[in-house]
Motif scaffolding. Structure first.
Motif: not given
Length: 578
Positions: A204-228
């Motif tokens: 799941h750490h790798e998933i969070v990292r990859r999620l930020a990589e695919v979104l920036v910069p085309e669809y987001a300037a910044g990404v924050d993932v908060w896991l409960f």
């Protein structure tokens, strides 16, 4: 023939006009032409009388080209000509010459003749008027026809203009639809590619990292993932985790399970609630999307836009990607939880090898690099009541907790059966019957070797397993490929036979599972040959001094070209020298 009249009074002019009309009629001139001649002559004579003086009207016939030309000439007298008056001339075409020499004469004393001439002139005028009426009707008809034609042209122009506008609107709609289709295709392609990248990992750490990589910069300037569970934070600019405060909109998204848009203006995004701007970053809009899995919220994905705001269709796509990412994170966490349980179970099932005089043992177990890192491979070594040592290596089909549990049951059953002191073949036969009745759809392979203290004879038996490899004391290597029994658990009654081979001090027996030697592209036989070469490459002194190091030395060359998609198990049994 030429006729002449002297005109000085109105009566002279009238008589001359009547004479000219009669002569034209005698020559066969049409009423229209006669009327034109009379009207023109009357107008000219009226001008002459107005000027005063004496005038002379001359009517002369002239034959020309099969027809008669009637010339009418008004000339002034000498005194009138001297006053500057000019002659007047007109010509009428007639079908024939006048046959009556007196046709142009008008009796001065005959009122009836004058009346008849007047009525004749009226008849000609009536004919002209009738002709004029016909022409007016024809003109009116053509005018109406032209009006209708103009109306049709106007309607046609209107239709053409409407068709042009409709065509332009259709072209514009087509261009818009093409742009929308291209945008939709681009979003779907991105969603498919991003989903494949995000769901490819079970960490799941790798998933969070990859999620930020695919979104920036085309669809987001910044990404924050908060896991409960542990409030982990992933920043798009760096692959690191650190605690951080969370926007109020993210807290609302976590509590309600609905996406939230925090900005100083309405977002207009479908399925997204509007919130006031975040106090943490009031100048930037934030889109907070809950990461849902099985109707439970795992965390919140917070995005800042690459521009001023998001397109509504982009927001829908981002919400769907967050849903898939939430499912991937949930699957990864469940996998990690099961993997931890499996590894704990696997470590609990690994046997501490017995310390037996004259016999050294070394074992290695490497789980597969993919999956739960646990399978059905196992090794074991224990003493029987008569003092002999049983060494066994086996492989249960499949992977995961189920295979590990069955492996544990087989291991326990083998130890229980060994208390009765049976031979390796007999022990495998009993395991076969046990597995067939316990799990009819599960199979296993195994090799059992028995060493007796002071007895140079090795007894072994195999059931569907790769053959043992023996290095003799003189350094030669043999593959013990005597016919094995069938796999354990198959629906077949079998008695598995024992095999024997004489050993001398310094001999080493290698038991292993197929994960060590089998490769998809090359099969299993080349791998067994490589194992034999690796075992033969060690000297007797090396094996005697460091059997565990020899086990590592065998694994390294055999696994250097493998991704280990199967478990690997190796058990070395070395007879110490005297």
């Amino acid at each position: 023939m030429m006729r002449t009249w002297q005109i000085s009074t109105v009566t002279d002019a009238a008589r001359a006009r009547i004479a000219a009309a009669r002569l034209a009629a005698a020559c066969g001139a049409p009423p229209l032409e006669r009327t034109r001649l009379a009207a023109a002559l009357s107008a000219q004579l009226r001008q002459c009388l107005t000027k005063g003086g004496t005038w002379r009207l001359t009517l002369e016939e002239e034959a020309s080209g099969g027809q008669c030309l009637l010339h009418a000439v008004v000339t002034p007298s000498l005194e009138t000509c001297a006053a500057g008056a000019a002659p007047w001339r007109t010509t009428v075409s007639c079908p024939e010459s006048a046959r009556d020499a007196e046709s142009g004469a008008v009796a001065d004393e005959n009122p009836e003749a004058l009346a008849e001439a007047l009525l004749g002139a009226d008849e000609d005028t009536a004919l002209v008027l009738d002709k004029l009426s016909e022409q007016e009707e024809l003109v009116a008809f053509h005018r109406e026809e032209l009006h209708q034609t103009n109306q049709g042209v106007v309607a046609l122009h209107a239709e053409l203009d409407a068709a042009g506008r409709a065509q332009r609107e259709a072209f514009a709609a087509e261009r818009k639809a093409r742009r929308e289709a291209e945008s939709a295709r681009r979003r779907l392609t991105f969603l498919a590619d991003a989903s494949a990248v995000v769901t490819a990992s079970l960490n799941h750490h790798e998933i969070v990292r990859r999620l930020a990589e695919v979104l920036v910069p085309e669809y987001a300037a910044g990404v924050d993932v908060w896991l409960f569970d542990n409030s982990e934070h992933a920043d798009a600019g760096a692959a690191r985790h650190r605690p951080a405060p969370h926007p109020a909109a993210a807290v609302v998204a976590a509590r309600t399970g609905r996406p939230q848009y925090a900005a100083d203006h309405p977002g207009g995004l479908p399925g997204v609630d509007d919130q006031p701007p975040s106090a943490l970053n009031p100048d930037r809009p934030l889109l907070c999307i809950p990461l849902m899995a099985r109707r439970a919220s795992l965390g919140v994905l917070t995005l800042s836009p690459p521009g001023e705001r998001w397109d509504p269709d982009d927001a829908v796509m981002l919400i769907e990607l967050a849903r898939r990412a939430g499912t991937a994170i949930d699957n990864a966490r469940r996998f990690e939880h099961n993997r931890d349980i499996a590894e704990t179970l696997q470590r609990a099932l690994l046997t501490d090898l017995p310390d037996t005089p004259g016999l050294k043992l070394a074992a290695r177990y490497l789980p597969a690099t993919h999956g739960l890192n646990i399978g059905g491979d196992w090794y074991d070594a224990f003493r029987q009541p008569d003092g002999s040592v049983i060494a066994v290596i086996g492989d249960v089909t499949g992977h995961g907790l189920h295979a590990a549990v069955m492996m544990s049951q087989l291991r326990t059953a083998l130890r229980a059966y060994a208390v009765d002191g049976g031979s390796p073949g007999r022990l495998l036969t009993r395991l076969h019957n046990f597995l067939h009745h316990l799990q009819p759809d599960l199979y296993a392979t195994a090799v059992i070797a028995r060493f007796r203290p002071g007895d140079p004879t090795l007894t072994w038996a195999a059931a569907g397993h790769p053959p043992p490899v023996l290095r003799t004391a003189d350094g030669r290597v043999r593959i013990l490929d005597a016919k094995p029994g069938a796999m354990l658990g198959i629906p077949l009654k079998q008695e598995i036979a024992d095999h024997t081979v004489r050993l001398s001090p310094g001999a080493t027996l290698a038991l292993y599972t197929d994960g060590l030697v089998e490769r998809r592209a090359r099969g299993i036989d080349p791998g067994i040959e490589r194992l034999a070469q690796a075992l033969g490459g060690f000297g007797a002194a090396e094996l005697e001094a460091d059997l565990a190091g020899a086990a590592d030395g065998i694994l390294h060359p055999l696994l250097s070209d493998s991704e280990r998609d199967d478990d690997v198990c190796l058990l070395l049994c070395h007879l110490s020298g005297v």
